[in-house]
Enzyme design. Structure first.
Site, PDB file in Angstrom:
ATOM      1  N   LYS A  57       0.858  -1.187   0.000  1.00 18.11           N
ATOM      2  CA  LYS A  57       0.000   0.000   0.000  1.00 18.11           C
ATOM      3  C   LYS A  57       0.893   1.236   0.000  1.00 18.11           C
ATOM      4  CE  LYS A  57      -3.533   2.479   2.579  1.00 18.11           C
ATOM      5  NZ  LYS A  57      -4.577   2.417   3.595  1.00 18.11           N
TER       6      LYS A  57
ATOM      7  N   LYS B 135      -2.260  -1.489  -3.831  1.00 19.47           N
ATOM      8  CA  LYS B 135      -3.109  -0.305  -3.765  1.00 19.47           C
ATOM      9  C   LYS B 135      -2.269   0.950  -3.858  1.00 19.47           C
ATOM     10  CE  LYS B 135      -6.053   1.914  -0.427  1.00 19.47           C
ATOM     11  NZ  LYS B 135      -6.437   1.935   0.938  1.00 19.47           N
TER      12      LYS B 135
HETATM   13  C1  PBG Z   1      -7.622   3.311   5.551  1.00 20.58           C
HETATM   14  C2  PBG Z   1      -7.862   3.214   4.091  1.00 20.58           C
HETATM   15  C3  PBG Z   1      -7.687   4.195   3.096  1.00 20.58           C
HETATM   16  C4  PBG Z   1      -8.165   3.640   1.912  1.00 20.58           C
HETATM   17  C5  PBG Z   1      -8.576   2.345   2.202  1.00 20.58           C
HETATM   18  N1  PBG Z   1      -8.360   2.111   3.547  1.00 20.58           N
HETATM   19  C6  PBG Z   1      -7.231   5.583   3.182  1.00 20.58           C
HETATM   20  C7  PBG Z   1      -5.817   5.896   3.493  1.00 20.58           C
HETATM   21  O1  PBG Z   1      -4.959   5.027   3.667  1.00 20.58           O
HETATM   22  O2  PBG Z   1      -5.567   7.099   3.611  1.00 20.58           O
HETATM   23  C8  PBG Z   1      -8.230   4.334   0.588  1.00 20.58           C
HETATM   24  C9  PBG Z   1      -9.218   3.781  -0.379  1.00 20.58           C
HETATM   25  C10 PBG Z   1      -9.512   4.664  -1.530  1.00 20.58           C
HETATM   26  O3  PBG Z   1      -8.888   5.722  -1.737  1.00 20.58           O
HETATM   27  O4  PBG Z   1     -10.417   4.291  -2.285  1.00 20.58           O
HETATM   28  N2  PBG Z   1      -6.298   3.346   5.943  1.00 20.58           N
END
Ligand code: PBG
Length: 322
Positions: A195, A248
């Site tokens: 991520k 992601k």
């Molecule tokens: C929580 C989380 C996030 C997303 C999914 N889980 C936000 C972040 O890490 O700031 C983002 C999902 C999206 O942008 O569609 N940590």
């Protein structure tokens, strides 16, 4: 010329016959925002994500039923609580919005819909970070305890899969141990293994009110310039017991999706995040892109890169076309 590649593009039938990648309903997971501040039957549009909504508990359940009827195999739940504090205490409330939706959907649909819950603190903390803070530092090991408790709380509500998205070191192992010690050995872990600290999460943070109040997430989410580091994160999470892994965002990181598939033996998902959604919706609204064609091409590209499944805000709609 002995070889003419255009022979295999001559008409739709031959193109259908030789197409290597297909997109099916079974590839899709739909994100759902459960907002505790709304009445049970309410839903409210998300300005930064046209076409998406935050749902009160019962309307979220209704949405899940529709999604299941369309043949989408799963949903992933995110919570927006009424109360936030430094330690994300409301995330473990057994009467929390996400917990209620999990138990109601499981009671109504059973195995007809996979219910996944995102495990993270940021929507539930007053400071908006994904862990406990000390000054400006995000503490790793102290955070694991809380993540374990959040996962356990969702497991007690009946969740099928927990999806830790916090990027703390060691969280998969911690969650696995907590689940097993409490008799939830059949709850799976889908880890956000690779991520990235991405600007593409902007619209989500508006939707989930989870923008960090100071600093950024770069001390825990990955640096956008790194791909070998993704191997390290993926291998670690699998060793710690991840059943499925996520990359992601998806589109700007298709190289990572491809690599994840190559180096791992667990299912790989691509998360087509909020920014990917909103930029296509915005261009389509202006009439600059053919919306449906671009959505299909986008999702197919994530599969072609190697994703076994895709988390996408278009899941419900695309299921109607397929
Ligand atoms: C929580 C989380 C996030 C997303 C999914 N889980 C936000 C972040 O890490 O700031 C983002 C999902 C999206 O942008 O569609 N940590």
């Amino acid at each position: 010329m002995l070889i003419r590649p255009r022979r295999l593009r001559k008409n739709q039938k031959i193109r259908d016959l030789v197409r290597e990648t297909v997109l099916t309903k079974n590839d899709l997971i739909m994100p759902i925002f459960v907002d505790e501040n709304l009445k049970n039957n309410e839903k409210t549009p998300i300005t930064s994500m046209p076409g998406q909504f935050r749902y009160g508990v019962d309307s979220a359940v209704k949405e899940c039923v529709e999604i299941s009827k369309l043949g989408v195999p799963g949903v992933i739940l995110f919570g927006i609580p009424t109360e936030k504090d430094e330690f994300a205490n409301s995330a473990v409330n057994e009467n929390g919005g996400v917990q209620k939706v999990i138990s109601k959907v499981k009671a109504e649909l059973g195995d007809d819909l996979l219910v996944i819950a995102d495990v993270c603190m940021c929507e539930y903390t007053s400071h908006g970070h994904c862990g406990i803070i000390k000054g400006e530092e995000i503490l790793n090991d102290e955070t694991l305890e809380i993540l374990g408790n959040i996962a356990l709380s969702y497991a007690k509500a009946g969740v099928d899969i927990v999806a830790p998205s916090d990027m703390m070191d060691g969280r998969v192992l911690k969650i696995r141990n907590v689940l097993d010690e409490n008799g939830f050995k059949n709850v799976s872990i889908m880890s956000y293994a690779a991520k990235y600290a991405s600007a593409f999460y902007g619209p989500f943070r508006d939707a989930a009110e989870s923008t960090p109040q100071f600093g950024d997430r770069k001390s825990y989410q990955m640096d956008m310039g790194n791909s070998r580091e993704a191997i390290k994160e993926i291998e670690l999470d699998i060793k710690e017991g991840a059943d499925l892994i996520l990359v992601k965002p998806a589109l700007p990181y298709l190289d990572i999706v491809k690599m994840a598939k190559k180096i791992s033996n667990v299912p790989v998902g691509g998360y087509c995040v909020s920014g990917e959604y909103s930029m296509i919706e915005a261009a389509a609204e202006k009439g600059w892109l053919d919306r449906e064609k671009v959505i299909y091409e986008t999702l197919l590209s994530i599969k072609r890169a190697g994703a076994d499944f895709i988390i996408t805000y278009w899941a419900k709609e695309v299921a109607k076309w397929l």
